[in-house]
Design a protein around this motif. Structure first.
Motif, mmCIF file in Angstrom:
data_model
loop_
_atom_site.group_PDB
_atom_site.id
_atom_site.type_symbol
_atom_site.label_atom_id
_atom_site.label_comp_id
_atom_site.label_asym_id
_atom_site.label_seq_id
_atom_site.Cartn_x
_atom_site.Cartn_y
_atom_site.Cartn_z
ATOM 1 N N LYS A 1 25.056 45.462 37.852
ATOM 2 C CA LYS A 1 26.365 44.815 37.983
ATOM 3 C C LYS A 1 26.570 43.866 36.804
ATOM 4 O O LYS A 1 25.602 43.353 36.235
ATOM 5 N N GLU B 1 31.539 46.104 39.084
ATOM 6 C CA GLU B 1 30.826 47.257 39.613
ATOM 7 C C GLU B 1 30.699 48.408 38.606
ATOM 8 O O GLU B 1 29.941 49.360 38.837
ATOM 9 N N SER C 1 37.113 44.454 40.782
ATOM 10 C CA SER C 1 35.942 45.324 40.903
ATOM 11 C C SER C 1 35.358 45.747 39.555
ATOM 12 O O SER C 1 34.569 46.695 39.487
#
Length: 200
Positions: free
Chosen positions: A59, A100, A97
């Motif tokens: 990540k 990710e 996001s």
């Protein structure tokens, strides 16, 4: 046939197409992550994968260095909108996001799938009850059925139930549905954070 062969082929194809986007995003975000608190760009998150096998999930770091581990009453990981552990750029990445994106590398390695249940921590798997552990029958995903139909706003136990539903109904068309639903969920910032009043 799809679950055993076709899904893996789709994962590799999608990940290879995504790699240039991942590289561009990392190149743009890395200096901002590094500049804010001088910490590392990446966070290597230990998770439990298919059949209970541990792996390291990649990540972009969204929290401050050495941030304490906070949990909800149900044992799941805390993820609140006003989490003081998050950096400013981290809050932006979490909402969009973008943190990710490096997980496409996990997909290429075979640790993860593009679509599947989101992976849990080891201590979270120890809290599984009934058939909840069946989510480990498939590779964990970058996005998944529970991730787009409720995301973090659902109580953890309800997310686990949706994960098991996915395991029982995995198919090419369900994955296509989840894939495209992911874009509207992320762009609409639906269910990004846990509602503490409902996560019990």
């Amino acid at each position: 046939m799809y679950a055993k062969v076709g899904k893996r082929a789709c994962d590799i194809a999608v990940s290879l197409v995504a790699l240039p986007v991942v590289g561009l995003a990392v190149a743009c975000l890395a200096p901002l992550i590094r500049h804010e608190d001088k910490g590392p760009v990446f966070y290597n998150a230990p998770r439990v994968g298919q059949n209970g096998k541990p792996f390291v999930m990649y990540k972009l770091r969204s929290m401050r260095v050495n941030a304490p581990d906070l949990v909800m009453e149900d044992g799941s990981t805390y993820n609140g909108a006003n989490d003081p552990r998050m950096t400013r750029i981290g809050a932006f990445m979490r909402k969009t996001s973008l943190d990710e994106l490096p997980q496409f590398l996990n997909v290429l390695k075979g640790d993860m799938s593009v679509i599947g249940p989101r992976p849990d921590l080891q201590r979270e798997t120890e809290l599984y009850e009934g058939d909840e552990g069946r989510k480990l029958e498939v590779r964990p995903g970058i996005t998944g059925y529970a991730a787009v139909y409720g995301r973090n706003s659902l109580p953890w136990k309800k997310r686990l139930a949706l994960d098991v539903y996915y395991v029982d109904h995995v198919s090419f068309w369900l994955d296509v549905k989840v894939f495209f639903k992911t874009f509207s969920t992320v762009l609409g910032q639906e269910g990004v954070y846990i509602d503490e009043g409902d996560a019990k």
